[in-house]
Design a protein around this motif. Structure first.
Motif, short mmCIF file in Angstrom:
data_model
loop_
_atom_site.label_atom_id
_atom_site.label_comp_id
_atom_site.label_asym_id
_atom_site.label_seq_id
_atom_site.Cartn_x
_atom_site.Cartn_y
_atom_site.Cartn_z
N GLY A 428 21.63 42.12 31.16
CA GLY A 428 22.44 42.74 32.34
C GLY A 428 23.90 42.63 32.71
N ARG A 429 24.05 41.59 31.92
CA ARG A 429 25.18 40.71 32.12
C ARG A 429 26.68 41.63 31.97
NH1 ARG A 429 27.82 35.68 29.15
NH2 ARG A 429 27.07 36.43 26.59
N TYR A 430 27.64 41.14 32.43
CA TYR A 430 28.35 41.59 31.44
C TYR A 430 29.54 40.67 30.88
CZ TYR A 430 33.58 43.61 30.68
OH TYR A 430 34.37 43.69 30.82
N ALA A 431 30.07 40.15 29.97
CA ALA A 431 31.04 39.36 29.35
C ALA A 431 31.96 39.15 28.70
CB ALA A 431 30.28 38.76 28.55
N GLY A 432 32.70 40.64 29.28
CA GLY A 432 34.11 41.27 28.94
C GLY A 432 34.08 42.58 28.15
N PRO A 433 35.15 42.69 27.92
CA PRO A 433 36.85 42.42 28.14
C PRO A 433 37.35 41.81 29.80
CG PRO A 433 37.56 44.34 27.98
CD PRO A 433 35.13 44.57 27.23
N TRP A 434 37.99 41.53 30.03
CA TRP A 434 38.70 40.64 31.33
C TRP A 434 39.90 41.22 31.26
CZ3 TRP A 434 34.61 39.53 34.25
CH2 TRP A 434 33.34 39.05 32.86
N ASN A 435 40.79 42.79 31.12
CA ASN A 435 42.00 42.60 30.59
C ASN A 435 42.38 44.35 31.20
OD1 ASN A 435 41.14 44.53 28.63
ND2 ASN A 435 42.36 43.82 27.16
N ALA A 436 41.61 45.22 31.99
CA ALA A 436 41.36 46.10 33.17
C ALA A 436 42.72 45.93 33.58
CB ALA A 436 40.09 46.53 34.14
N PRO A 437 43.43 46.98 33.93
CA PRO A 437 44.68 47.49 34.66
C PRO A 437 44.00 48.33 36.11
CG PRO A 437 44.66 48.90 32.94
CD PRO A 437 43.29 48.45 32.66
N THR A 438 45.45 47.45 36.58
CA THR A 438 45.45 48.60 38.13
C THR A 438 46.08 49.01 38.65
OG1 THR A 438 45.84 46.22 39.09
CG2 THR A 438 43.30 46.52 39.12
N GLU A 439 46.31 50.03 39.29
CA GLU A 439 47.30 50.43 40.19
C GLU A 439 48.38 49.66 40.70
OE1 GLU A 439 48.77 54.85 42.26
OE2 GLU A 439 46.64 54.23 41.85
N THR A 440 47.47 48.70 42.01
CA THR A 440 48.11 47.60 42.27
C THR A 440 47.65 46.90 41.68
OG1 THR A 440 48.26 49.01 44.59
CG2 THR A 440 48.21 46.81 45.43
N PRO A 441 48.51 45.98 41.58
CA PRO A 441 48.70 44.42 41.09
C PRO A 441 47.37 43.71 41.90
CG PRO A 441 50.75 45.10 41.34
CD PRO A 441 50.33 45.59 41.93
N VAL A 442 46.36 43.17 41.24
CA VAL A 442 45.41 42.34 41.96
C VAL A 442 46.67 41.02 42.38
CG1 VAL A 442 43.72 40.25 41.73
CG2 VAL A 442 43.50 42.79 40.50
N LEU A 443 46.51 40.53 43.79
CA LEU A 443 46.74 39.19 44.25
C LEU A 443 45.69 37.72 44.05
CD1 LEU A 443 49.16 37.75 45.69
CD2 LEU A 443 47.34 38.90 47.88
N LEU A 444 46.22 37.02 43.14
CA LEU A 444 45.58 35.54 42.90
C LEU A 444 46.11 34.29 44.02
CD1 LEU A 444 45.42 36.29 38.82
CD2 LEU A 444 43.52 36.52 40.22
N VAL A 445 45.60 33.87 44.29
CA VAL A 445 45.75 32.56 44.84
C VAL A 445 45.39 31.80 44.83
CG1 VAL A 445 46.12 32.20 47.62
CG2 VAL A 445 46.31 34.45 46.82
N GLY A 446 45.98 30.37 44.32
CA GLY A 446 45.01 29.13 43.96
C GLY A 446 46.50 28.25 44.44
N ALA A 447 45.59 26.79 44.88
CA ALA A 447 45.89 26.16 45.13
C ALA A 447 46.36 25.41 43.83
CB ALA A 447 45.12 25.13 46.66
N ARG A 448 47.35 24.18 43.88
CA ARG A 448 47.87 23.18 42.91
C ARG A 448 47.00 22.70 42.95
NH1 ARG A 448 48.33 21.03 38.99
NH2 ARG A 448 49.69 20.14 38.17
N TYR A 449 46.38 22.01 43.70
CA TYR A 449 45.50 20.85 43.56
C TYR A 449 44.36 21.14 44.61
CZ TYR A 449 49.36 17.96 42.13
OH TYR A 449 50.15 17.67 41.92
N ASP A 450 43.81 21.77 43.02
CA ASP A 450 41.65 22.60 44.10
C ASP A 450 40.70 22.05 42.81
OD1 ASP A 450 39.26 23.87 44.10
OD2 ASP A 450 40.70 25.96 44.40
N ALA A 451 39.81 21.14 43.66
CA ALA A 451 39.00 20.53 42.73
C ALA A 451 37.73 21.77 43.23
CB ALA A 451 38.54 19.24 44.10
N GLY A 452 37.51 22.40 43.32
CA GLY A 452 35.86 23.53 42.63
C GLY A 452 36.76 23.89 41.15
N THR A 453 37.67 24.83 41.54
CA THR A 453 38.41 26.40 40.82
C THR A 453 39.63 25.72 39.65
OG1 THR A 453 38.77 26.93 42.28
CG2 THR A 453 36.99 27.49 41.35
N PRO A 454 39.99 24.54 38.97
CA PRO A 454 41.03 24.12 38.23
C PRO A 454 42.31 25.36 39.11
CG PRO A 454 39.10 24.48 37.04
CD PRO A 454 38.72 24.83 38.27
#
Length: 516
Positions: A428-454
């Motif tokens: 039952g897992r999902y493994a892609g694709p990962w490129n679905a478009p959205t009407e409003t852009p998704v906002l991705l936030v990332g710290a330049r130096y993040d030890a948990g998620t590069p």
């Protein structure tokens, strides 16, 4: 908002940064058998008062199918909480939140920080958190029939520092997988991120929202990416902070683990660099007549040779090399704790590792191992291991190459159970694709130096999603809100309320530096 945001960073940091290690045991240790019940859930949610909280909070139990392919079959319950919008006359809808892990409690996230998250949405959303299936109040994964049995199983277990300890941990991982299968049974095959995304869509519909507004932190970003692609066209706004690489996460336990450990070394190097630049009064590792890097390297080399005394720990003991690795896990995600972390490392370099051992023990308690097992149970379904646990020498070497500091830590915590013939069907897992478009852009936030998620994970997600916008914090922390930033605070509100993304390439500066 900045004051409240600061309080949130202290309280919620303890929830988010510990990740899978803090998934708490429920009050009883009974077998986690899903409860049967005929018929589908009725529309709407029956909200009631939350014990110990004021009227701005409401709680509920929501039944959902154990297997979404059998909607009229066996059912489980999801624990849900909401903090009512502080500006109800201007209410937009509900904003769902997940704190990560896998395996953290969305109920506890909102319970402890509902007022602060209310500010993220300008007071115009009911803030809704839920315990994902398999965790906390939502039919949690069980591997033992009693707390006493669980405590006996994990007694004295630490991250291995020797070949003999590693061989023993391999045996422990095999026994753990067998026990989890015996106690939790069919549940283990139905706790994938795809199952949780389907739960989220059901909750969205039940609260009456036509489109989803969602904030996903750390692994919560994986839930968000899965939802976007399973249910295209059903999202109003989605903000993801501390991004998981969906491809690495779902390809295999090996690629997932290698990604997970790959940024900690760089963040640790930044920690040492900032300490060297700080005055000794601000960083205890500085001012000893030797570079900070050399002082810490000698500490690690000493721990590799033999455990370091910890005479003031309770009870007294000694810090192994594995303990030292574990003791870095939370501080590197929480930059505002770096002065204390430096003091603890400095004390160990001077011969007293009591503080570090105390930290390591907390993260290797039966409760912590319970949390690690819950995280493994979810991620093993999402991306199974390709090699058996008997190949630990080769795999641990690979993980160490990817990240010297945490390679074996997450290798044993998260890869080993998956590689030990984990008793779940990943159909039952999902493994892609990962490129679905959205009407409003998704906002991705990332710290330049993040030890948990590069940081490169956020860049990869931006490329895959196509119309997503990446907002960068030029600093440290996992997720990004660990350090105050008015720039980030304003960007969140503008996006979640007005659906306005910052210009592409926007970089926010932190308002406070770790040793400032």
């Amino acid at each position: 908002m900045i004051v409240r945001g600061g309080r949130l960073r202290v309280r919620v940091a303890a929830v988010v940064a510990v990740a899978f290690l803090a998934a708490a045991c429920a009050t009883t240790q009974q077998v986690a058998a899903p409860t049967p019940g005929p018929g589908r859930a009725q529309p709407g949610v029956v909200w009631t008062a939350c014990e110990g909280l004021d009227k701005s909070f409401e709680c509920a139990k929501v039944p959902v199918p154990l297997d979404w392919a059998e909607p009229d079959g066996q059912r489980i319950e999801l624990a849900v909480i909401r903090h009512l919008a502080s500006r109800p006359q201007e209410r937009i809808g509900s904003m769902f939140m997940n704190p990560g892990g896998p395996g953290q409690s969305g109920v506890e996230l909102v319970r402890g920080g509902g007022e602060d998250f209310d500010a993220w949405g300008g007071g115009r959303f009911d803030i809704v958190g839920w315990d994902p299936r398999g965790t906390y109040g939502s039919s949690p994964v069980r591997c033992f029939t009693s707390e006493a049995d669980e405590a006996r199983f994990w007694q004295g277990v630490t991250i291995p520092s020797t070949q003999a300890e590693s061989a023993a941990y391999q045996v422990k991982a095999i026994a753990l997988a067998r026990r989890c299968g015996e106690v939790s049974g069919r549940l283990l095959s139905h706790i994938s991120t795809a199952d949780t995304a389907r739960d989220l869509d059901a909750l969205r519909e039940l609260v009456g929202d036509r489109l989803l507004t969602y904030t996903g932190l750390s692994y919560g970003s994986m839930i968000g990416q899965t939802y976007l692609n399973l249910f295209p066209g059903r999202t109003r706004a989605m903000m993801l902070d501390g991004i998981v690489d969906a491809v690495d996460y779902t390809t295999s336990a090996e690629t997932r683990t290698a990604n997970n450990v790959s940024s900690a070394d760089e963040v640790f190097a930044q920690f040492l660099k900032l300490c060297q630049q700080a005055a000794p009064s601000r960083c205890a590792l500085a001012g000893h007549g030797e570079p900070v890097t050399e002082r810490v390297e000698m500490l690690f080399a000493r721990a590799r040779r033999a455990p370091i005394p910890a005479p003031h720990a309770d009870p007294p003991g000694a810090l192994s090399y594995g303990d030292l690795q574990v003791a870095t896990f939370n501080p590197l995600r929480l930059p505002l704790t770096w002065p204390q972390f430096a003091a603890d490392l400095d004390a160990a370099a001077a011969g007293d590792a009591s503080a570090l051992l105390t930290t390591a023990r907390q993260m290797q308690s039966p409760l912590a191992f319970h949390g690690a097992t819950t995280s493994a149970a979810i991620s093993c379904v999402d991306g199974a291991a390709r090699t058996p646990v008997s190949q630990w020498p080769e795999e641990m070497a690979r993980f160490t190459d990817a990240g010297r500091l945490w390679g074996t830590v997450l290798g044993w915590w998260l890869w080993a159970p998956c590689a030990a013939n984990w008793p779940a069907d990943p159909a039952g897992r999902y493994a892609g694709p990962w490129n679905a478009p959205t009407e409003t852009p998704v906002l991705l936030v990332g710290a330049r130096y993040d030890a948990g998620t590069p940081y490169r994970n956020a860049q990869a997600a931006q490329r895959r999603l196509g119309d997503a916008v990446l907002l960068t914090l030029n600093g440290y922390g996992h997720p990004s809100y660990q350090v105050p930033s008015v720039c980030l605070d304003q960007a969140r509100v503008r996006y979640l309320v007005d659906l306005v993304t910052p210009p592409p390439g926007t970089i926010c500066e932190p308002d406070q530096q770790p040793f400032g």
